[in-house]
Design a protein around this motif. Structure first.
Motif, PDB file in Angstrom:
ATOM      1  N   GLY A 223       0.839  -1.198   0.000  1.00 23.30           N
ATOM      2  CA  GLY A 223       0.000   0.000   0.000  1.00 23.30           C
ATOM      3  C   GLY A 223       0.869   1.240   0.000  1.00 23.30           C
ATOM      4  N   CYS A 224       0.278   2.399   0.273  1.00 17.25           N
ATOM      5  CA  CYS A 224       0.984   3.675   0.201  1.00 17.25           C
ATOM      6  C   CYS A 224       1.345   4.186   1.597  1.00 17.25           C
ATOM      7  CB  CYS A 224       0.136   4.707  -0.534  1.00 17.25           C
ATOM      8  SG  CYS A 224      -0.215   4.249  -2.260  1.00 17.25           S
ATOM      9  N   HIS A 225       2.545   4.759   1.714  1.00 15.10           N
ATOM     10  CA  HIS A 225       3.063   5.197   3.006  1.00 15.10           C
ATOM     11  C   HIS A 225       3.736   6.562   2.869  1.00 15.10           C
ATOM     12  CE1 HIS A 225       2.667   1.057   4.674  1.00 15.10           C
ATOM     13  NE2 HIS A 225       2.900   0.715   3.418  1.00 15.10           N
ATOM     14  N   ASP A 226       3.460   7.456   3.830  1.00 16.64           N
ATOM     15  CA  ASP A 226       4.159   8.729   3.897  1.00 16.64           C
ATOM     16  C   ASP A 226       5.520   8.506   4.543  1.00 16.64           C
ATOM     17  OD1 ASP A 226       2.098  10.254   2.759  1.00 16.64           O
ATOM     18  OD2 ASP A 226       1.075  10.447   4.690  1.00 16.64           O
ATOM     19  N   MET A 227       6.550   9.087   3.958  1.00 20.89           N
ATOM     20  CA  MET A 227       7.914   8.893   4.467  1.00 20.89           C
ATOM     21  C   MET A 227       8.654  10.218   4.526  1.00 20.89           C
ATOM     22  SD  MET A 227       9.199   5.484   2.404  1.00 20.89           S
ATOM     23  CE  MET A 227       8.199   3.983   2.308  1.00 20.89           C
ATOM     24  N   ASP A 228       9.357  10.460   5.651  1.00 18.41           N
ATOM     25  CA  ASP A 228      10.314  11.566   5.679  1.00 18.41           C
ATOM     26  C   ASP A 228      11.663  11.023   5.241  1.00 18.41           C
ATOM     27  OD1 ASP A 228      11.397  10.195   7.851  1.00 18.41           O
ATOM     28  OD2 ASP A 228      10.641  11.594   9.355  1.00 18.41           O
ATOM     29  N   GLY A 229      12.691  11.846   5.298  1.00 15.07           N
ATOM     30  CA  GLY A 229      13.986  11.427   4.781  1.00 15.07           C
ATOM     31  C   GLY A 229      14.567  10.225   5.491  1.00 15.07           C
ATOM     32  N   ASP A 230      14.500  10.214   6.834  1.00 13.50           N
ATOM     33  CA  ASP A 230      15.078   9.102   7.588  1.00 13.50           C
ATOM     34  C   ASP A 230      14.355   7.791   7.303  1.00 13.50           C
ATOM     35  OD1 ASP A 230      17.034  10.649   8.764  1.00 13.50           O
ATOM     36  OD2 ASP A 230      15.828  11.115  10.548  1.00 13.50           O
ATOM     37  N   ILE A 231      13.022   7.851   7.255  1.00 12.65           N
ATOM     38  CA  ILE A 231      12.253   6.635   6.991  1.00 12.65           C
ATOM     39  C   ILE A 231      12.490   6.149   5.563  1.00 12.65           C
ATOM     40  CG2 ILE A 231       9.916   5.689   6.777  1.00 12.65           C
ATOM     41  CD1 ILE A 231       9.079   7.510   9.075  1.00 12.65           C
ATOM     42  N   ALA A 232      12.531   7.080   4.618  1.00 13.80           N
ATOM     43  CA  ALA A 232      12.777   6.698   3.224  1.00 13.80           C
ATOM     44  C   ALA A 232      14.142   6.032   3.081  1.00 13.80           C
ATOM     45  CB  ALA A 232      12.682   7.922   2.315  1.00 13.80           C
ATOM     46  N   GLU A 233      15.146   6.558   3.783  1.00 12.54           N
ATOM     47  CA  GLU A 233      16.479   5.959   3.710  1.00 12.54           C
ATOM     48  C   GLU A 233      16.471   4.543   4.284  1.00 12.54           C
ATOM     49  OE1 GLU A 233      21.041   7.263   4.630  1.00 12.54           O
ATOM     50  OE2 GLU A 233      19.560   7.707   6.180  1.00 12.54           O
ATOM     51  N   GLU A 234      15.798   4.368   5.412  1.00 18.25           N
ATOM     52  CA  GLU A 234      15.710   3.036   6.011  1.00 18.25           C
ATOM     53  C   GLU A 234      14.996   2.071   5.068  1.00 18.25           C
ATOM     54  OE1 GLU A 234      13.799   0.806   9.954  1.00 18.25           O
ATOM     55  OE2 GLU A 234      13.962   3.003   9.897  1.00 18.25           O
ATOM     56  N   PHE A 235      13.933   2.536   4.448  1.00 21.32           N
ATOM     57  CA  PHE A 235      13.183   1.709   3.503  1.00 21.32           C
ATOM     58  C   PHE A 235      14.052   1.295   2.324  1.00 21.32           C
ATOM     59  CE2 PHE A 235      10.554   1.708  -0.418  1.00 21.32           C
ATOM     60  CZ  PHE A 235       9.776   0.592  -0.163  1.00 21.32           C
TER      61      PHE A 235
END
Length: 360
Positions: A223-235
Motif C-alpha cells: 500500500g501507500c506510506h508517507d515517508m520523511d527522509g530518515d524513513i525513506a532511507e531506512e526503507f
C-alpha cells in the motif's frame, strides 16, 4: 582461499590474487518488470539539470561551482576524444553515472579495499536532445574486470572495479563490456536522497509488497506510506525482508526516487526560486564530476528532456544466482546485451526497448 572463506573479504569482491572464475550456466529467462531499472539519482540529475538550464547561465555558474571535481575517466584514444567533441556538439551522448554510498557496507560486513558503488548506470542522451534512457548494469554482474590497483585482472563482480580502481577502472570495465565510448562521468552520493525527501517535505511511496525492516520494528505493508527522509532511507536499505534481495532494494530505491520526482512536478518546485535553490544545492553537493566534463554543456544538453521522456532499462541477464568464487553473482545475457549496446551506439535504444519488452 576464496572470497567466501576469507573473513576479511568483502562478500561481493574477489581477492586481488584470485584466479579467473569458471563459467557456469544459469537458468534462462527475462527480468521481471520490477527489475527494469536502478535509477537512484539518475533521473533526478537530468530533471534538476533541466531546472538549472531554465535559469540560464547565472544558475549554471552558481551550482556548477559547488560540485567536486576529480579524474573519473581514463584517457581516451585520440579518435574517441575527437568523436566525443562532435557528440557534445551535435551527436548522442553516453555518460557513466555511479552511485556511491559511504554507508554501503552493512553491519558485520568489511570492505578491505575501498568504497563500493551500488549503482552503475549508462545515461544515454539522444541526438535529438529531447529524450534519454537510463540503463542499469547490475552491480553483481560477473564480467571481465581489467587489471587495476592490486587487482591483476580477470572475472569478478563489476562493482569490484570501483573498490580496486575507483571510477576510472569502473569506466574501463564498462567500456570493455559494452563497447560504448563514454562522453563523461559523474558520481552521486546515495545519502543525498534522504535530504531531497526532506527538502520536498516528504513523499508518499506506494509499495507493491510487504517490507519488514531489519534495522528497526518498522514494517511497510503493501500500500501507500508517507515517508520523511530518515524513513525513506531506512526503507531503501532493506534487502533481506524484501522480494528479490538486492533486486528488491533496487525496486525500493526506484519507488522513492520516482516519488521525489513526482513531488517536484506536482508542487512545480522547478519554478519556485527558494525551493529550487534548495534542491539544486543538495544535488550539486552530492555530485563529483569528471574534471573534463563541462556541466554547462550538460545542463543545456538536457534542458528539453522531461520526466515522461526518460526511459529506464536493465542490461538483460539470465541468472541472478550464478555461483562464483566471488559469491552469488548475476550472469548477463550477452546475446541480448550485445544487441542493446549496439542500439545505444546507434542511438536507436528506444526502438530496441519497444521491440524487446521485458517479460513480466
Amino acid at each position: 582461499m576464496n572470497a567466501e572463506q576469507d573473513p576479511d573479504a568483502d562478500p561481493g569482491i574477489l581477492p586481488a590474487t584470485a584466479e579467473e572464475a569458471p563459467k557456469r550456466r544459469g537458468w534462462f529467462g527475462r527480468r521481471s518488470g520490477w527489475q527494469k531499472a536502478l535509477i537512484m539519482l539518475g533521473a533526478l540529475v537530468l530533471v534538476v539539470s533541466s531546472g538549472v538550464a531554465g535559469g540560464g547561465y547565472y544558475l549554471v555558474n552558481r551550482y556548477t561551482d559547488k560540485v567536486d571535481r576529480a579524474s573519473l575517466l581514463p584517457s581516451a584514444a585520440p579518435g574517441e576524444a575527437e568523436q566525443s567533441k562532435q557528440n557534445w556538439a551535435s551527436g548522442p551522448l553516453n555518460l557513466l553515472l555511479l552511485g556511491s554510498d559511504s554507508r554501503a557496507v552493512e553491519p558485520g560486513e568489511k570492505s578491505p579495499i575501498g568504497e563500493r558503488s551500488d549503482t552503475i548506470m549508462l545515461v544515454h542522451i539522444a541526438r535529438s536532445r529531447d529524450k534519454a534512457t537510463i540503463i542499469s548494469i547490475p552491480r553483481d554482474s560477473y564480467v571481465e574486470v581489467p587489471a587495476g590497483g592490486p587487482w591483476k585482472g580477470g572475472k569478478n563482480k563489476i562493482n569490484a572495479a570501483f573498490a580496486y580502481g575507483g571510477a576510472a577502472l569502473t569506466a574501463t570495465t564498462v567500456r570493455k563490456l559494452t563497447g560504448i565510448p563514454l562522453d563523461g562521468a559523474m558520481i552521486a552520493n546515495f545519502a543525498s536522497i534522504r535530504d531531497l525527501v526532506d527538502a520536498v517535505d516528504g513523499v508518499n511511496v506506494c509499495v507493491p509488497y510487504d517490507v519488514k525492516s531489519t534495522f528497526s520494528t518498522r514494517e511497510w505493508k503493501q500500500g501507500c506510506h508517507d515517508m520523511d527522509g530518515d524513513i525513506a532511507e531506512e526503507f531503501m536499505r532493506q534487502r533481506y525482508n524484501v522480494p528479490g534481495g538486492d533486486f528488491g532494494r533496487i525496486k525500493n530505491q526506484q519507488l522513492v526516487v520516482q516519488s521525489v520526482i513526482k513531488k517536484v512536478a506536482d508542487k512545480n518546485l522547478l519554478y519556485k526560486p527558494l525551493e529550487l535553490d534548495t534542491l539544486l544545492g543538495i544535488a550539486a553537493d552530492s555530485l563529483t564530476v569528471d574534471e573534463n566534463l563541462d556541466l554547462r554543456d550538460l545542463v543545456f544538453a538536457v534542458r528539453d528532456i522531461r520526466p515522461r521522456n526518460i526511459g529506464y532499462a536493465t542490461v538483460p541477464y539470465t541468472s541472478a544466482n550464478l555461483k562464483t568464487p566471488a559469491g552469488s553473482a548475476v550472469q548477463l545475457d550477452m546475446a541480448a546485451a550485445t544487441e542493446m549496446f549496439a542500439a545505444v551506439k546507434d542511438d536507436t535504444i528506444d526502438q530496441w526497448l519497444i521491440d524487446n519488452p521485458p517479460h513480466e
